[in-house]
Scaffold this motif. Structure first.
Motif, PDB file in Angstrom:
ATOM      1  N   ASP A   1       0.858  -1.175   0.000  1.00 33.86           N
ATOM      2  CA  ASP A   1       0.000   0.000   0.000  1.00 33.86           C
ATOM      3  C   ASP A   1       0.900   1.232   0.000  1.00 33.86           C
ATOM      4  OD1 ASP A   1      -1.524   2.266   0.967  1.00 33.86           O
ATOM      5  OD2 ASP A   1      -3.092   0.849   1.512  1.00 33.86           O
TER       6      ASP A   1
ATOM      7  N   GLU B   1       0.348   4.348   0.391  1.00 39.46           N
ATOM      8  CA  GLU B   1       0.087   5.367   1.411  1.00 39.46           C
ATOM      9  C   GLU B   1       0.614   4.948   2.777  1.00 39.46           C
ATOM     10  OE1 GLU B   1      -3.954   6.565   1.540  1.00 39.46           O
ATOM     11  OE2 GLU B   1      -4.019   7.218  -0.557  1.00 39.46           O
ATOM     12  N   THR B   2       0.378   3.692   3.157  1.00 31.08           N
ATOM     13  CA  THR B   2       0.763   3.236   4.499  1.00 31.08           C
ATOM     14  C   THR B   2       2.109   2.504   4.522  1.00 31.08           C
ATOM     15  OG1 THR B   2      -0.353   1.097   4.254  1.00 31.08           O
ATOM     16  CG2 THR B   2      -1.673   2.956   5.054  1.00 31.08           C
TER      17      THR B   2
ATOM     18  N   GLN C   1       2.330  -0.564   4.126  1.00 29.88           N
ATOM     19  CA  GLN C   1       2.044  -1.893   4.638  1.00 29.88           C
ATOM     20  C   GLN C   1       1.771  -2.861   3.483  1.00 29.88           C
ATOM     21  OE1 GLN C   1       2.139  -2.497   8.121  1.00 29.88           O
ATOM     22  NE2 GLN C   1       2.935  -0.413   8.052  1.00 29.88           N
TER      23      GLN C   1
ATOM     24  N   ASN D   1      -0.433  -5.381   1.401  1.00 30.02           N
ATOM     25  CA  ASN D   1      -1.850  -5.626   1.139  1.00 30.02           C
ATOM     26  C   ASN D   1      -2.120  -7.117   1.344  1.00 30.02           C
ATOM     27  OD1 ASN D   1      -2.679  -2.963   0.361  1.00 30.02           O
ATOM     28  ND2 ASN D   1      -1.611  -3.263  -1.582  1.00 30.02           N
TER      29      ASN D   1
END
Length: 554
Positions: A484, A486-487, A489, A491
């Motif tokens: 991801d 944005e984060t 992290q 998926n």
């Protein structure tokens, strides 16, 4: 065959030329991992490439741990890497080697560069060094400490070694060219102060060499002829060559770069895997949903399948990514002749043969692998009550559904023809029992008197064994991609693991040993888990399904 054309990849062509012109007397290759994590599928390509070249040219293959960064290195990783390399079939020459064994020679090499006026101690902070380095379009700026005398540099460097300075206070830099278009040549750091206990040398050293300085020295000391590495080191090659030239090694090693192996939609980054482990999302670095070599081995992949995969990918200079189905294709190809084809029911529903004698047990002669008669046969118990897959029965089937439904006749694999006469449901509408009659004249399932279009597998209710089976999907949500943005992290795919507690298998499978591999008819290839299986109660991991989306290029 006369005049046979032998295809050579570009690395083999380079080695051929080096042998022909006398620059290489013996081909010596190496695999030099840093022991800071578990190896993954990409490392397998490097291992098999380096080992394969040493074998092809009747040379030598070294396994050397590049343990020059003690902040992240552990003995656990050393042992796991040794196990992986050995499992892949790569036999290293004599003892395992360690870069840390060469720390004294590396220190003397640094002293030699200082004496030649080719290295200096610098007091700039890490931030200042980055600022002075310049950019891809602008040259760097010389350090104010660049022109210290040889005597001062020797004294300062010895003080670094003796623990006089704190971490980060001083570094030793190569004196090359701050205006070089290659940023790696702009006076790179070759030693730093680090008061860290090393997993092998303890507290003997408080200075450690940087990788770009240490690596060519390690290769040169070991007599490596060809230092084969991945493309990200191409821009580092001028520094590699500078080090071996300035240190005046005879027969210096030659660095050659090749394209890394990338698999789409898999997690290979060590920090991401570490977080998955620490967060309890996976049960270790060898969780079968990962693509570490240990995880692939635990899931049931074979060394032969990994080698086939690496050979299919090939050795090139152009970078590209490979789809995971190619790896699955390789394990299917490897196991289809090796694995016994056993009956296992993952989603059971009871089938009762009304006219079969109560309490009778017959033992059906079943081939272990119809494509490989050399695997022989086995006896499978057949009884009045059986388990079949729930999907093998429908009350109101669509067209071209050839399995069991009211009034239809099917073949029970290697047993009898049966005809559905009735079924029962619970209050929720779930099928609980299917009732059939059998034809005693059709024993063996190959009766020629009439044709049936459907064949289904089965397991005896009384003689079968209940085991746990684990069905895996990609740990990554493939539609969203690995990370991801944005984060930062992963998926995660919430359905990456399905644990089937109600799997029933024929009794022979209860005696499976860890790592034994089988084809479960129509359900895929499975392997007895190496960590959780116990004698008489195996746990089975699905290696791969039977269907493939990969087509071998023509």
């Amino acid at each position: 065959m006369e005049n046979e054309v032998v295809s050579r990849n570009f690395i083999e062509q380079i080695i051929d030329n080096d042998i022909e012109d006398g620059h290489c007397k013996k081909v010596i290759t190496r695999f030099p991992p840093e022991p800071n994590g578990y190896l993954h599928i990409g490392h397998a390509k490097s291992i098999l490439l380096n080992y394969g070249l040493s074998q092809k040219y009747h040379g030598q293959f070294n396994l050397r741990f590049d343990d020059t960064n003690p902040t992240k290195e552990k003995e656990e990783f050393v042992e796991s890497i040794k196990s992986d390399v050995e499992w892949l079939g790569a036999k290293w020459h004599e003892d395992v080697l360690f870069a840390s064994s060469y720390f004294p020679q590396m220190y003397e090499a640094a002293v030699k560069l200082i004496k030649k006026g080719k290295a200096y101690v610098c007091d700039l902070t890490p931030e200042q060094i980055r600022e002075y380095r310049g950019t891809l379009t602008q040259p760097g700026k010389e350090s104010p400490y660049r022109n210290r005398s040889v005597e001062e540099n020797l004294e300062l460097f010895e003080n670094m070694k003796n623990g006089v300075y704190e971490d980060g206070a001083k570094v030793l830099r190569a004196k090359i060219d701050m205006a070089s278009p290659n940023i790696n040549m702009r006076d790179p750091i070759i030693y730093r102060v680090a008061h860290i206990t090393h997993h092998r040398t303890g507290d003997t050293w408080c200075i450690y060499p940087m990788y770009d300085f240490a690596h060519p020295i390690e290769d040169a000391i070991e007599g490596v002829s060809h230092s084969i590495c991945t493309l990200e080191f191409e821009d580092h090659r001028p520094l590699y060559d500078w080090v071996v030239k300035e240190l005046e090694y005879e027969n210096p090693p030659k660095q050659i770069e090749f394209a890394k192996l990338y698999l789409n939609n898999v997690v290979t980054g060590k920090r991401y895997i570490k977080k998955l482990v620490e967060d309890g999302i996976v049960d270790g670095w060898d969780d079968p949903r990962l693509v570490s070599i240990a995880a692939l081995r635990r899931r049931g992949f074979t060394p032969e399948s990994i080698k086939m995969f690496v050979d299919l990918v090939g050795v090139t200079k152009s970078q590209g990514a490979v789809e995971y189905p190619m790896l699955e294709y390789c394990i299917r190809e490897d196991l289809k002749q090796k694995a016994s084809r056993m009956m296992a029911v993952l989603d059971p529903v009871k089938l009762i043969i009304d006219n079969y004698p109560e309490g009778q047990i017959e033992y059906m002669e079943v081939p272990n692998n119809q494509e490989n008669p050399e695997l022989g046969t086995r006896k499978v118990p057949f009884t009045k009550e059986l388990y079949i897959e729930r999907e093998d029965f429908m009350e109101e089937p669509p067209k071209k559904y050839f399995r069991l439904f009211p009034g239809n006749e099917v073949r029970l694999m290697n047993a009898y023809f049966v005809t559905c006469v009735d079924y029962k449901k619970d209050a929720l509408g779930n099928i609980t029992e299917i009732h059939c009659t059998y034809d005693p004249e059709t024993k063996g399932g190959n009766f020629a008197g009439r044709k049936v279009k459907g064949t289904i597998h089965w397991v005896s209710v009384s003689e079968g064994v209940n085991v746990e089976a684990r069905l895996y999907e990609n740990i990554v949500d493939e539609e969203k991609g690995v990370y991801d943005e944005e984060t930062g992290q992963i998926n995660l795919n919430p359905n990456s693991l399905k644990v089937v507690k109600s799997c029933y298998v024929e009794p022979a499978l209860a005696q499976a040993n860890a790592q034994d591999k089988f084809q479960f008819v129509r359900n895929g290839y499975f392997c007895a888990d190496i960590k959780d299986s116990i004698k008489g109660k195996p746990v089975f991991n699905r290696i791969v399904s039977l269907k493939s989306s990969f087509k071998l290029p023509v």
